[in-house]
Design an enzyme around this catalytic site. Structure first.
Site, PDB file in Angstrom:
ATOM      1  N   GLY A  62     -51.330   0.926  -3.708  1.00  0.00           N
ATOM      2  CA  GLY A  62     -49.871   0.919  -3.704  1.00  0.00           C
ATOM      3  C   GLY A  62     -49.356   1.841  -2.620  1.00  0.00           C
ATOM      4  CD  GLN A  67     -47.101   6.797  -0.472  1.00  0.00           C
ATOM      5  OE1 GLN A  67     -46.971   5.734  -1.061  1.00  0.00           O
ATOM      6  NE2 GLN A  67     -48.235   7.483  -0.479  1.00  0.00           N
ATOM      7  CB  CYS A 109     -51.025  10.138  -3.941  1.00  0.00           C
ATOM      8  SG  CYS A 109     -49.585   9.749  -2.946  1.00  0.00           S
ATOM      9  CG  LEU A 110     -53.108   5.683  -0.017  1.00  0.00           C
ATOM     10  CD1 LEU A 110     -52.665   4.376   0.621  1.00  0.00           C
ATOM     11  CD2 LEU A 110     -54.611   5.869   0.126  1.00  0.00           C
ATOM     12  CG  HIS A 151     -48.260   6.775  -7.856  1.00  0.00           C
ATOM     13  ND1 HIS A 151     -49.173   7.771  -8.086  1.00  0.00           N
ATOM     14  CD2 HIS A 151     -48.044   6.770  -6.518  1.00  0.00           C
ATOM     15  CE1 HIS A 151     -49.482   8.355  -6.941  1.00  0.00           C
ATOM     16  NE2 HIS A 151     -48.816   7.759  -5.970  1.00  0.00           N
ATOM     17  CD  GLU A 152     -47.048   3.455  -4.735  1.00  0.00           C
ATOM     18  OE1 GLU A 152     -46.388   4.089  -3.892  1.00  0.00           O
ATOM     19  OE2 GLU A 152     -48.262   3.670  -4.932  1.00  0.00           O
ATOM     20  CG  HIS A 155     -44.491   7.835  -3.509  1.00  0.00           C
ATOM     21  ND1 HIS A 155     -44.756   9.067  -2.978  1.00  0.00           N
ATOM     22  CD2 HIS A 155     -45.695   7.306  -3.854  1.00  0.00           C
ATOM     23  CE1 HIS A 155     -46.067   9.297  -3.017  1.00  0.00           C
ATOM     24  NE2 HIS A 155     -46.662   8.239  -3.548  1.00  0.00           N
TER      25      HIS A 155
HETATM   26 NI    NI Z   1     -48.693   7.936  -3.887  1.00  0.00          NI
END
Ligand code: NI
Length: 194
Positions: A62, A67, A109-110, A151-152, A155
């Protein structure tokens, strides 16, 4: 969101990512994204580029526009990316309408490479959004999809999963977070990025 363990693997560097993923410490990750009022070709391109960027990370399932430094309410998710018939989701202006249950899962998380933590969240959510054609979607999600959506969406509101983990666990992360922040600042200055 990154599947756990959120570790770099050897496949990570095979493909060039079209967009740069912002790393913890970059202020944009703490800002609130703005709803998209009219979906344009630029947004469709953004969704494509976000998916391509996510797929360059072997554990990415995701990614939120925040991000990649773009404060628009757009997220992409593909929790079945390793299946042949996987079908990526693009959600514009996603809103969580209903939540139920409680479950704890390890998240990564990326934007927080090499960091994972146990996060408790509602188990099931109902989310409304628009697709890339502007058609309304209503999705009932559970398990990893529910987790990834929450989670997204976080963000888009400047929230990171580390904000939601137990204070004691968070304490043990502080040192790693500070190092990440330092590295991300150094990387940006070395590469003349802002
Ligand atoms: Ni993340």
């Amino acid at each position: 969101m990154a599947e756990s363990p959120a570790q770099k693997t050897s496949t990570d560097s095979l493909f060039e990512a079209p967009l740069r993923i912002r790393i913890y410490g970059e202020p944009v990750l703490r800002q609130t994204a703005v709803p998209i009022s009219e979906i344009t070709d630029e947004d469709r391109q953004l969704a494509d580029d976000m998916l391509a960027t996510m797929y360059t990370r072997s554990n990415g399932i995701g990614l939120a526009a925040t991000q990649v430094g773009i404060l628009k309410r757009l997220i992409v998710i593909d929790v079945n990316r390793h299946d042949l018939d996987s079908n990526p989701l693009v959600l514009i202006n996603p809103e969580i309408q209903e939540k139920s249950g409680d479950t704890t899962m390890e998240e990564g998380c990326l934007s927080l490479p090499d960091i994972t933590g146990e996060v408790t969240r509602p188990e099931n959510v109902t989310v409304t959004a628009l697709d890339l054609d502007g058609e309304p979607l209503r999705i009932q999600a559970t398990d990893i999809l529910s987790r990834a959506i929450q989670h997204e969406v976080d963000h888009l509101n400047g929230i990171l999963f580390i904000d939601l983990i137990h204070p004691l666990q968070c304490k043990s992360l502080q040192r790693r977070l500070r190092r990440l922040q330092r590295e991300s600042r150094q990387f940006k200055s070395e590469n003349g990025l802002n």
